[in-house]
Design an enzyme around this catalytic site. Sequence first.
Site, PDB file in Angstrom:
ATOM      1  CE  LYS A 139     -11.440   2.779   1.943  1.00  0.00           C
ATOM      2  NZ  LYS A 139     -10.960   3.699   3.012  1.00  0.00           N
TER       3      LYS A 139
ATOM      4  CG  HIS B 191       7.173 -29.565   2.642  1.00  0.00           C
ATOM      5  ND1 HIS B 191       7.758 -30.781   2.341  1.00  0.00           N
ATOM      6  CD2 HIS B 191       7.704 -29.191   3.833  1.00  0.00           C
ATOM      7  CE1 HIS B 191       8.581 -31.137   3.315  1.00  0.00           C
ATOM      8  NE2 HIS B 191       8.573 -30.196   4.231  1.00  0.00           N
TER       9      HIS B 191
ATOM     10  CD  GLU C 154      -3.075   0.949   2.193  1.00  0.00           C
ATOM     11  OE1 GLU C 154      -3.649   1.977   2.592  1.00  0.00           O
ATOM     12  OE2 GLU C 154      -3.349  -0.183   2.612  1.00  0.00           O
TER      13      GLU C 154
END
Length: 512
Positions: free
Chosen positions: A445, A341, A312
Amino acid sequence: MPTLAHYLAWRVALDAPALELDLADAGLDAADLDAAAPRLHAALAAMERLEAGAIANPDERRRVGHYWLRSPELAPEASITAEIHASWEQIERFSAAVRDGTITAPDGQPFREVLLVGIGGSALGPQLLVDALGGRLHVLDNTDPAGIARTLAGLDLPHTLVLVTSKSGATVETRNGMLEVAAAFTHHGLALARQAVAITGPGSSLDDLAREQRWLERFPLWDWVGGRTSVLATVGLLPAALLGRDWRGLLRGAAAMDAATRNRELRHNPAALLAHAWFALTEGHGRKAMVVLPYADRLALLAKYLQQLVMESLGKRHDRKGHEVWQGLTVYGNKGSTDQHAYVQQLRDGRPDFFASFVRVLDDGIHDAIEVEPGVTSADCLDGFYQGTRRALAEQGRRSITLTLDRLDAPSLGAVLALFERSVGLYAELLDINAYHQPGVEAGKLAARAVLTLQRRLVAALGPTPQDLEGLAAALASEPLAVWQIARRLALAGRIRGEHLDDPAHARFAAP
């Protein structure tokens, strides 16, 4: 394997808390550091101005003062210093009262659970602290009703203390979570106000609500504290204190790292060296991702926390001059040795589009461990996997950085958080981008609000006669695909009537 001399040349360490940054496998050389010195010193000077109170976010005319949180005397005004100290006293007083039973649930019994309602830094920071230092914190960090219901179903609601965290008080996800919690409390004959605490900006809508409804307490979250750097504000310190963790140790560790990262002698400044390494490893343009691999289960959330802090802050389309630069530093990871793994095969033999950031803890605190084979404990195996993975990557020319902690405690965790905060700030200065604003987040937003507006118009436009997508879209002056995305979900949820939902070309919708 690097020589001892090379390791010593690219190592910087703190004594208290004991922490080492090891850049021996980062592929750095002295000439590059010398060439970068003027830019690094300019970046350090910019950080000095920031700490002195310079405007950091010109869009909102805001300063960035998370460094003041652990060294209040650095704040540019005495009033800010006093407010920080007052917040510490408030945390101490309130958490002690909850833990000793002075403040209780409505039935007079102690609070047994803590539920935090927040999102982004208001949730990630506290989650990391509690997972690393111990305790149990329940978190609502999304507006997913199924996830909310699952969390609430596992709580002893009558004895749950609720922390609602939102600086503005208007964060949609947090508001929704609060309303869902309030409804659940009402359903069980409880009143949220009698069990709730607000962590918010003074004068915000949440602050007003908490005052009017007489919540248990209201804690400040100032406008000069960004969400992704709020972990050592009341956002993270209050949950840590309520759970009996060493929250003052977090502050001490962060302050110690801050002091070390102000050092203008680059070889002794871990943040300057780390920012320089990021620049060199990514060619100053984020061309490689950072894979975070902490070899400690208690740091499993570190990569998730750093995703927000780093991405961000650094993911920017424009530099400060307005030029398109498309900057960023991708972060992913989980923990070692689990991820050996999962994707170490690709890290060693696949695309060389990353560098690794290992975190190693020397003393795990388990001193009566069994031997899983003669002379070998589980901790020995874990550290062997770290050393082996680092060496295997180095053999293929894959670069890495290692952060080593003597032990994982509150001061060392505070130092780690402060190191990455400062490194992000310095790296942004090297790129000439603003690490402290986030227009992309605001764009998301705004787009979400537009979707909700279209949804309301869609529902209002429906009548008893089913309509197809093309007709609805024309009536709403919208794109058919946008209408389909909303209408199909509402129909499946039973909120409107829908026909032929398996085929958008023939789907029809009507009022319920």
